[in-house]
Write a protein that holds these residues in place. Structure first.
Motif, PDB file in Angstrom:
ATOM      1  N   ARG A 423       0.750  -1.263   0.198  1.00 41.11           N
ATOM      2  CA  ARG A 423      -0.074   0.073  -0.184  1.00 41.11           C
ATOM      3  C   ARG A 423       0.704   1.398   0.002  1.00 41.11           C
ATOM      4  NH1 ARG A 423      -1.751  -2.804   4.913  1.00 41.11           N
ATOM      5  NH2 ARG A 423      -0.564  -1.759   6.679  1.00 41.11           N
ATOM      6  N   THR A 458      -5.992  10.354   5.362  1.00 39.59           N
ATOM      7  CA  THR A 458      -6.453   9.066   4.856  1.00 39.59           C
ATOM      8  C   THR A 458      -5.537   7.851   4.760  1.00 39.59           C
ATOM      9  OG1 THR A 458      -8.604  10.236   3.801  1.00 39.59           O
ATOM     10  CG2 THR A 458      -8.002   8.056   3.387  1.00 39.59           C
ATOM     11  N   PHE A 462      -4.973   4.230   6.536  1.00 36.97           N
ATOM     12  CA  PHE A 462      -4.505   2.981   5.904  1.00 36.97           C
ATOM     13  C   PHE A 462      -3.613   2.389   6.519  1.00 36.97           C
ATOM     14  CE2 PHE A 462      -6.841   4.324   1.577  1.00 36.97           C
ATOM     15  CZ  PHE A 462      -7.979   4.204   2.224  1.00 36.97           C
ATOM     16  N   ASP A 617     -13.486   8.459   1.631  1.00 35.26           N
ATOM     17  CA  ASP A 617     -14.124   7.212   0.897  1.00 35.26           C
ATOM     18  C   ASP A 617     -13.940   6.921  -0.438  1.00 35.26           C
ATOM     19  OD1 ASP A 617     -15.654   7.021   3.418  1.00 35.26           O
ATOM     20  OD2 ASP A 617     -17.447   8.243   2.617  1.00 35.26           O
ATOM     21  N   LYS A 620     -10.708   4.848  -0.088  1.00 32.09           N
ATOM     22  CA  LYS A 620     -11.249   3.493   0.361  1.00 32.09           C
ATOM     23  C   LYS A 620     -11.769   2.636  -0.829  1.00 32.09           C
ATOM     24  CE  LYS A 620     -12.113   4.854   5.091  1.00 32.09           C
ATOM     25  NZ  LYS A 620     -13.218   5.263   5.983  1.00 32.09           N
ATOM     26  N   LYS A 621     -12.578   3.224  -1.913  1.00 32.42           N
ATOM     27  CA  LYS A 621     -13.176   2.590  -2.866  1.00 32.42           C
ATOM     28  C   LYS A 621     -12.077   2.081  -3.827  1.00 32.42           C
ATOM     29  CE  LYS A 621     -16.773   2.972  -6.370  1.00 32.42           C
ATOM     30  NZ  LYS A 621     -18.023   3.504  -6.798  1.00 32.42           N
ATOM     31  N   TYR A 623      -8.804   1.917  -3.210  1.00 34.85           N
ATOM     32  CA  TYR A 623      -7.776   0.852  -2.795  1.00 34.85           C
ATOM     33  C   TYR A 623      -8.510  -0.621  -2.748  1.00 34.85           C
ATOM     34  CZ  TYR A 623      -4.188   3.759  -1.685  1.00 34.85           C
ATOM     35  OH  TYR A 623      -3.222   4.875  -1.879  1.00 34.85           O
ATOM     36  N   THR A 624      -9.923  -0.678  -2.416  1.00 38.41           N
ATOM     37  CA  THR A 624     -10.623  -1.944  -2.459  1.00 38.41           C
ATOM     38  C   THR A 624     -10.666  -2.250  -3.920  1.00 38.41           C
ATOM     39  OG1 THR A 624     -11.773  -1.174  -0.648  1.00 38.41           O
ATOM     40  CG2 THR A 624     -12.991  -2.953  -2.171  1.00 38.41           C
ATOM     41  N   VAL A 630      -5.725  -2.428   3.270  1.00 35.90           N
ATOM     42  CA  VAL A 630      -5.415  -1.378   4.001  1.00 35.90           C
ATOM     43  C   VAL A 630      -5.994  -1.569   5.486  1.00 35.90           C
ATOM     44  CG1 VAL A 630      -5.589   0.300   2.166  1.00 35.90           C
ATOM     45  CG2 VAL A 630      -7.669  -0.304   3.405  1.00 35.90           C
ATOM     46  N   ASP A 632      -7.740   0.305   9.041  1.00 35.29           N
ATOM     47  CA  ASP A 632      -8.887   1.443   9.292  1.00 35.29           C
ATOM     48  C   ASP A 632      -8.703   2.014  10.661  1.00 35.29           C
ATOM     49  OD1 ASP A 632     -10.968   3.131   9.228  1.00 35.29           O
ATOM     50  OD2 ASP A 632     -12.303   1.374   9.562  1.00 35.29           O
TER      51      ASP A 632
END
Length: 683
Positions: A423, A458, A462, A617, A620-621, A623-624, A630, A632
């Motif tokens: 990451r 953010t 992570f 957000d 997050k989306k 990296y998903t 990651v 939290d």
């Protein structure tokens, strides 16, 4: 005064200065000239007993080193170095150029710095001399060369600090104005037409016919040509960089196995940090508690901003691969708006925060609290009696003993878990973007650094390792590259971005990107056109809202507010729309898009949210989508790896229970981490 190329010396790499087995070295500032010599031995003995490994001399001692012009006295410093060595303390020397002696200021008043309003600084403080003055440089270099010649082959001296917290001077000394004209002649190949074209001087009848007509820009004058100011800021940063480069080359003419650095204040957008290429590495100063409540909770002002040290670590480390912290607060300071006591444990927390980012040394300012002068109320490791160890001093002692314990457990510095490395993210940073934007913010609530920090915050939640990088770096080593508000761009940079994505990189661009060329001029094309082929979008228009009546952006059924900047996008056929505007006359229009290109992806975020929750957000989306694992972590808790150790830090106002991985060996702390607490474990 420009030094000949022949002075450039080959020095060992930064890896040769510091060894993995040491993890980090800990030092403390000392001013022998402030104290009766009969006390020096006692003080060095106590430093050693507390665990310090080096000390720091001669930062502000030019008057003692050169009491009159051309007359040098190093005997007192020789005795101090010898006593330090007697107690196993290595020495870092400083060049003292921040405090010219009074004989210099009085005999040569032309060296004094002049402010924009005409005020001439005077003797009695510090940093009152002009870096642009050739005479000041000449006198500085004479002193530095004698100092380097005397100590350059002294094994007791491990390194040098140049000046003190050297900043970019916005100096209106006549010599600075002459140097600015020379800078412009060189930049524009002695063509006044090229300068007029770059500055757009046909606007408002600003046309110049010769370089001699150009003055330093009056930045406080309303509507002053911002292209001229952009060049002036480049010039001013360059003057500081040149002054440090030339000092470094002089020292390296004599230094044997001694490193050279300086201690920057982390004013990231000043533009000089990383610009002095002759330094062996960079270091910074950091003060965490000084009256502003940037921390978490009612007493957060006693702990400080959770990301203040982490941001500096991640900014300084990538410049040359190593860094140190030259000044770290040991307790109360004297210069804040309010100067409270740190929370018990906070000083140790800051030390571990510096360590977690990969530092090679940390040094505290200062050993003894002064009895006179401007900094009388600035805490030291010991108090005003010279012997009583302060609470912060005890926390330094605790940290030093913990590091010595960890030295039995260390691994190579680059030993880190795969999911942590996967990451790794870079933030592309160019101070000139902030310079350009901040002259024409278009919305008073816009903050360039605040915009960047929304993404950074953010990433740290992570548990991601982050590097702030410049365009000099290789983008391909980073799985994800974020370029926030990258306003000044050219075709070559956009081509590099495109190649990065097509070869498998994942690029995130944000609003205000590539709107202007490197001179700060708009392109003769619709806004954003330079990156349309990369993002797959075009921009319809942009909007700015009042802070008291923000707009709304929607993503996946969740609403977010914004007001500072919003670009209404027209997506291409292969772009996925991730977020849209609501409420305004462009209700339903795209604000955020995602696109696959070649082997990689490009995410374009055309809006700056109020609180960073949208940016969080989106990442997050992303990296998903990219299958990048990651963590939290809540705001206030960070985690880093180095030398085989995981370091978890708690800046929040309540205990945090960290889930330890299976098989983890706890070395320091426990899984339940109190406020200002630290957990160190090894897998």
């Amino acid at each position: 005064m420009v030094l000949p190329i022949g002075l450039q010396a080959q020095q060992p790499s930064s890896k040769q200065w510091f060894k993995d087995k040491d993890l980090t070295l800990t030092g403390v500032y000392y001013y022998p000239e402030h104290w009766d010599e009969s006390q020096w031995n006692r003080d060095f003995k106590k430093m050693h007993e507390l665990g310090f490994e080096f000390t720091h001399f001669a930062e502000f001692a030019w008057a003692q080193l050169e009491p009159s012009e051309g007359k040098y006295d190093f005997a007192w410093l020789d005795r101090a170095v010898a006593l330090a060595a007697k107690h196993d303390l290595k020495v870092v020397l400083c060049t003292s150029t921040a405090t010219p002696p009074v004989w210099l200021s009085r005999k040569y008043p032309e060296i004094l710095l002049r402010q924009e309003d005409g005020t001439v600084l005077d003797h009695g403080a510090r940093q009152h001399a002009s870096f642009a003055s050739p005479l000041y440089r000449e006198l500085s270099y004479k002193m530095i060369e004698r100092l380097a010649e005397h100590y350059g082959n002294d094994a007791r001296v491990i390194g040098w600090q140049l000046d003190n917290e050297p900043a970019v001077q916005f100096d209106y000394n006549p010599k600075a104005e002459m140097a600015f004209r020379d800078f412009l002649r060189n930049k524009y190949d002695n063509s006044i037409k090229a300068l007029n074209d770059a500055w757009g001087t046909s606007f408002w009848s600003e046309v110049y016919t010769t370089f001699d007509e150009i003055t330093l820009p009056k930045t406080r004058q309303m509507f002053m040509n911002h292209h001229q100011i952009l060049d002036y800021r480049r010039f001013a940063a360059g003057v500081t960089n040149d002054f440090l480069n030339e000092q470094s080359l002089l020292i390296k003419k004599y230094a044997k196995n001694q490193w050279v650095t300086t201690n920057y204040i982390p004013n990231y957008d000043e533009g000089h940090i990383g610009g002095s290429k002759e330094l062996d590495f960079v270091s910074y100063t950091r003060y965490m508690v000084y009256g502003d409540n940037e921390g978490i909770g009612r007493r957060g002002y006693r702990v400080g901003n959770p990301l203040r040290i982490a941001f500096a670590n991640d900014f300084f480390r990538p410049i040359q691969g190593t860094y140190g912290v030259m000044e770290l607060q040991p307790g109360q300071v004297n210069w804040g708006s309010i100067n409270p006591q740190p929370l018990p444990g906070a000083v140790r927390l800051w030390l571990w925060s510096v360590f977690a980012g990969g530092s090679d040394f940390v040094c505290t300012y200062r050993y003894r609290q002064p009895l006179y002068g401007t900094e009388q109320y600035h805490y030291g490791i010991v108090g005003t009696d010279g012997v009583t160890v302060t609470p912060g001093g005890r926390e330094y002692q605790e940290f030093i003993s913990e590091v010595k314990m960890l030295r039995k457990e260390f691994s190579p510095r680059d030993k880190k878990p795969k999911d942590y490395v996967d990451r790794t993210t870079a933030i592309l940073f160019n101070h000139e973007n902030a310079w350009s934007i901040d002259r024409q913010k278009q919305n008073a609530t816009w903050s360039t650094m605040g915009h960047i920090e929304k993404y950074y915050r953010t990433l740290k939640s992570f548990g991601a390792p982050v590097d702030f990088i410049t365009e000099e770096k290789d983008f391909s080593q980073y799985p994800v590259l974020i370029a926030p508000a990258y306003q000044l761009a050219d075709k070559d940079l956009v081509e590099r971005w495109t190649n990065y994505v097509q070869n498998g990189g994942n690029l995130v661009l944000t609003c205000r990107t590539a709107q202007k060329d490197r001179f700060g001029r708009l392109f003769a094309a619709p806004f954003g056109s330079l990156i349309n082929n990369l993002t797959g979008n075009s921009m319809d228009f942009y909007d700015l809202l009042l802070p008291k009546d923000p707009g709304v952006v929607e993503m996946a059924g969740k609403k977010y507010t914004w007001n500072t900047w919003g670009e209404i996008l027209i997506p291409g056929k292969d772009s996925q729309v991730w977020a849209t505007y609501a409420q305004e006359f462009y209700d339903g229009k795209p604000a955020v898009t995602f696109r696959k290109l070649g082997k990689g992806t490009i995410t374009y975020i055309g809006v700056d949210s109020t609180d960073g929750s949208l940016e969080a957000d989106i990442l997050k989306k992303l990296y998903t989508t990219l299958n990048i694992p990651v963590m939290d972590l809540p705001y206030g808790v960070t985690m880093e790896y180095r030398n085989g150790f995981a370091i978890v830090l708690n800046y929040s106002d309540e205990p945090y229970e960290f889930t330890l991985p299976t098989g983890a060996k706890v070395l320091i702390g426990s899984a339940v981490i109190p406020t200002a607490g630290v957990l160190v474990y090894k897998i």
